[in-house]
Design a protein around this motif. Structure first.
Motif, PDB file in Angstrom:
ATOM      1  N   UNK A   1       0.836  -1.197   0.000  1.00 46.54           N
ATOM      2  CA  UNK A   1       0.000   0.000   0.000  1.00 46.54           C
ATOM      3  C   UNK A   1       0.873   1.250   0.000  1.00 46.54           C
TER       4      UNK A   1
ATOM      5  N   UNK B   1       2.049   1.948  -3.449  1.00 50.18           N
ATOM      6  CA  UNK B   1       0.989   2.512  -4.288  1.00 50.18           C
ATOM      7  C   UNK B   1       0.715   3.965  -3.930  1.00 50.18           C
ATOM      8  N   UNK B   2       0.645   4.228  -2.638  1.00 51.33           N
ATOM      9  CA  UNK B   2       0.352   5.599  -2.203  1.00 51.33           C
ATOM     10  C   UNK B   2       1.447   6.550  -2.671  1.00 51.33           C
TER      11      UNK B   2
ATOM     12  N   UNK C   1       1.223   7.230  -6.301  1.00 46.18           N
ATOM     13  CA  UNK C   1       0.194   8.215  -6.624  1.00 46.18           C
ATOM     14  C   UNK C   1       0.708   9.616  -6.343  1.00 46.18           C
TER      15      UNK C   1
ATOM     16  N   UNK D   1       2.828  10.591  -9.222  1.00 44.52           N
ATOM     17  CA  UNK D   1       2.077  10.834 -10.447  1.00 44.52           C
ATOM     18  C   UNK D   1       1.388  12.183 -10.389  1.00 44.52           C
ATOM     19  N   UNK D   2       0.756  12.441  -9.250  1.00 41.30           N
ATOM     20  CA  UNK D   2       0.072  13.723  -9.101  1.00 41.30           C
ATOM     21  C   UNK D   2       1.079  14.868  -9.104  1.00 41.30           C
TER      22      UNK D   2
ATOM     23  N   UNK E   1      -1.903  17.053  -2.849  1.00 46.57           N
ATOM     24  CA  UNK E   1      -3.102  16.530  -2.181  1.00 46.57           C
ATOM     25  C   UNK E   1      -2.765  16.340  -0.709  1.00 46.57           C
ATOM     26  N   UNK E   2      -3.226  17.265   0.089  1.00 45.85           N
ATOM     27  CA  UNK E   2      -2.822  17.253   1.487  1.00 45.85           C
ATOM     28  C   UNK E   2      -3.350  16.038   2.223  1.00 45.85           C
ATOM     29  N   UNK E   3      -4.519  15.606   1.864  1.00 41.54           N
ATOM     30  CA  UNK E   3      -5.056  14.407   2.515  1.00 41.54           C
ATOM     31  C   UNK E   3      -4.174  13.207   2.194  1.00 41.54           C
ATOM     32  N   UNK E   4      -3.873  13.061   0.922  1.00 40.45           N
ATOM     33  CA  UNK E   4      -2.987  11.967   0.505  1.00 40.45           C
ATOM     34  C   UNK E   4      -1.647  12.057   1.224  1.00 40.45           C
TER      35      UNK E   4
ATOM     36  N   UNK F   1      -2.006  10.770   4.735  1.00 39.47           N
ATOM     37  CA  UNK F   1      -2.122   9.320   4.811  1.00 39.47           C
ATOM     38  C   UNK F   1      -0.769   8.660   4.554  1.00 39.47           C
TER      39      UNK F   1
ATOM     40  N   UNK G   1       1.406   8.972   7.548  1.00 37.79           N
ATOM     41  CA  UNK G   1       0.973   8.069   8.608  1.00 37.79           C
ATOM     42  C   UNK G   1       1.545   6.677   8.387  1.00 37.79           C
ATOM     43  N   UNK G   2       1.381   6.192   7.184  1.00 37.37           N
ATOM     44  CA  UNK G   2       1.851   4.840   6.897  1.00 37.37           C
ATOM     45  C   UNK G   2       3.374   4.779   6.922  1.00 37.37           C
TER      46      UNK G   2
ATOM     47  N   UNK H   1      -9.965  15.789  -2.373  1.00 37.79           N
ATOM     48  CA  UNK H   1      -8.730  15.052  -2.126  1.00 37.79           C
ATOM     49  C   UNK H   1      -9.036  13.642  -1.637  1.00 37.79           C
TER      50      UNK H   1
ATOM     51  N   UNK I   1      -8.079   9.973  -3.385  1.00 38.81           N
ATOM     52  CA  UNK I   1      -7.378   8.864  -2.737  1.00 38.81           C
ATOM     53  C   UNK I   1      -8.245   7.612  -2.748  1.00 38.81           C
TER      54      UNK I   1
ATOM     55  N   UNK J   1      -8.028   5.977  -6.077  1.00 41.33           N
ATOM     56  CA  UNK J   1      -6.764   5.272  -6.264  1.00 41.33           C
ATOM     57  C   UNK J   1      -6.738   3.982  -5.459  1.00 41.33           C
TER      58      UNK J   1
ATOM     59  N   UNK K   1      -6.447   0.209  -6.918  1.00 38.55           N
ATOM     60  CA  UNK K   1      -5.432  -0.778  -6.552  1.00 38.55           C
ATOM     61  C   UNK K   1      -6.095  -2.090  -6.150  1.00 38.55           C
TER      62      UNK K   1
ATOM     63  N   UNK L   1      -5.423  -8.222  -0.089  1.00 43.75           N
ATOM     64  CA  UNK L   1      -4.554  -7.475   0.820  1.00 43.75           C
ATOM     65  C   UNK L   1      -5.435  -6.925   1.938  1.00 43.75           C
TER      66      UNK L   1
ATOM     67  N   UNK M   1      -4.756  -5.453   4.704  1.00 45.53           N
ATOM     68  CA  UNK M   1      -4.456  -4.102   5.182  1.00 45.53           C
ATOM     69  C   UNK M   1      -5.071  -3.073   4.241  1.00 45.53           C
TER      70      UNK M   1
END
Lengths: 223, 223
Positions: free
Chosen positions: A85, A88-89, A92, A95-96, A145-148, A151, A154-155, B81, B85, B88, B92, B145, B147
């Motif tokens: 994950x 992938x995040x 993204x 890409x953005x 993207x501030x939300x992205x 996240x 966090x991860x 936003x 996400x 996306x 995935x 997955x 998670x």
DNA sequence: ACGGGCGCTCTTGTATGCAAGATCGTTGAC
DNA sequence: GTCAACGATCTTGCATACAAGAGCGCCCGT
């Protein structure tokens, strides 16, 4: 997220316990006794309990009603899932970011990677870790993207201990440097898909390395 | 995640307050007074405070030390936003699922979409919402997955109220049905990229619709 | 009349007290 | 000897009590 210097004790405690859990001070499934923790921090049970609430939502502890808080170390499978994950995040984000990133940010990324290079040359894994962190955090921010970004952060934080492990591997730092450079190049070219793939590979390889580590030391058991 | 029926009061309260916030019962920035909430739920401040801790980590409330808990409604930008996400993440899920999904799961997806169709025909937005939810949840699970599925579920839940809004739009249910069918078709073909794109579009269109709604009723202000 | 400083009050943050559920050892029956 | 039921004890969950910061208004000085 910046909210002033003041921190409630419960937050301090949550951070401290999180740090302990991430650093592996507790075995998986260990019970976190409220009075013990309270004693250790020199506070009453109340802030400790509030800290547990927070940690449970981060997934670091499992709160079983009337039973207590149990540390929940992700097994190898869950870890690979998290790396997947993460890859992938971050992909993204790249890409953005590719379509809107500006020269200043690109230079900052390169500067961050230069710091990585210095640390790598010195063989200073800690410094490398911090510089690498800067690189990735900036990448998140540049997604626009501030939300992205939140996240991803966090991860990223959650995976910290495992990533740190990887750096000890011979040659990993040099390889990481080159991957960073490829990412910056793709971003500079404005090629979102290429940047995404470069980032994905850069992150996913860590999960892959981990998988190999696990095969050689299969002391963990899958859930 | 299933952990027995028992729920602590603090969890019940957290869910209830979350429900209230999501349903828009509180304006953005409103202060959640501890004693008021405690009174409303017939409990003391302690479980209310524990609930606030949890909500703060979900991002639904902001905890300002010594000031209290303030509801934090996402502005239009943050919402877009989040939809981005979500698109996306679900994409995935689909890509990962395409390579491993089995006939049983595919049939279940189609069954879920059939339930959507029945609800759509009846014009029952609530039933449609539930059936649609089933479709998406299964998609998450089929990513293989866990998670990722958990994270997708979390965000899905967070976006619930906004998605619900969309369903009222004329023709949205029918369009959504068709998109579901396209997703299933791509999955059945084992074409991960096509499935991912279908899912991405399916979700992203909701953000897009929302953007248009906002342009016509620009009563919200960006942060 | 206007601005700044002081204190009152309200609220949060933490400690403590209390009741109920969970754990574990014991004991008794088979 | 084994198993199950019971009770003592420990722990959690919640309520209440207390201390300290934040907000607010009032009063006084200019």
């Amino acid at each position: 997220m910046v909210r002033g210097m003041e921190q409630k004790r419960s937050e301090t405690i949550a951070d401290a316990v999180e740090e302990m859990i991430l650093s592996g001070a507790f075995a998986d499934g260990a019970r976190l006794d409220e009075v013990t923790l309270a004693g250790r921090f020199g506070v009453s049970r109340t802030p400790v309990r509030e800290a547990m609430q927070r940690l449970s939502l981060s997934g670091l502890v499992e709160l079983r009603p009337r039973r207590g808080a149990f540390v929940r170390q992700p097994g190898p499978i869950e870890m690979l899932e998290m790396f997947e994950v993460m890859a992938e995040l971050e992909g993204v984000c790249a890409r953005l970011g590719a379509s809107r990133i500006e020269d200043g940010a690109l230079n900052a990324l390169e500067a961050a990677n230069a710091a990585c290079a210095i640390a790598a040359e010195a063989g200073d894994a800690d410094a490398y870790y911090r510089a690498n962190e800067g690189f990735h955090h900036r990448l998140y921010a540049e997604s626009g993207n501030r939300f992205l970004a939140g996240e991803a952060l966090r991860l990223h934080r959650r995976l910290q201990p495992y990533r740190r492990l990887q750096l000890r591997l011979r040659g990993r730092m040099a390889q990481s440097l080159a991957e960073h450079a490829a990412i910056v190049a793709a971003l500079r070219a404005g090629d979102g898909d290429r940047a995404a793939k470069a980032v994905y590979d850069h992150v996913a390889v860590q999960g892959e390395k981990f998988r190999r580590l696990m095969r050689t030391f299969p002391n963990d058991d899958a859930a």
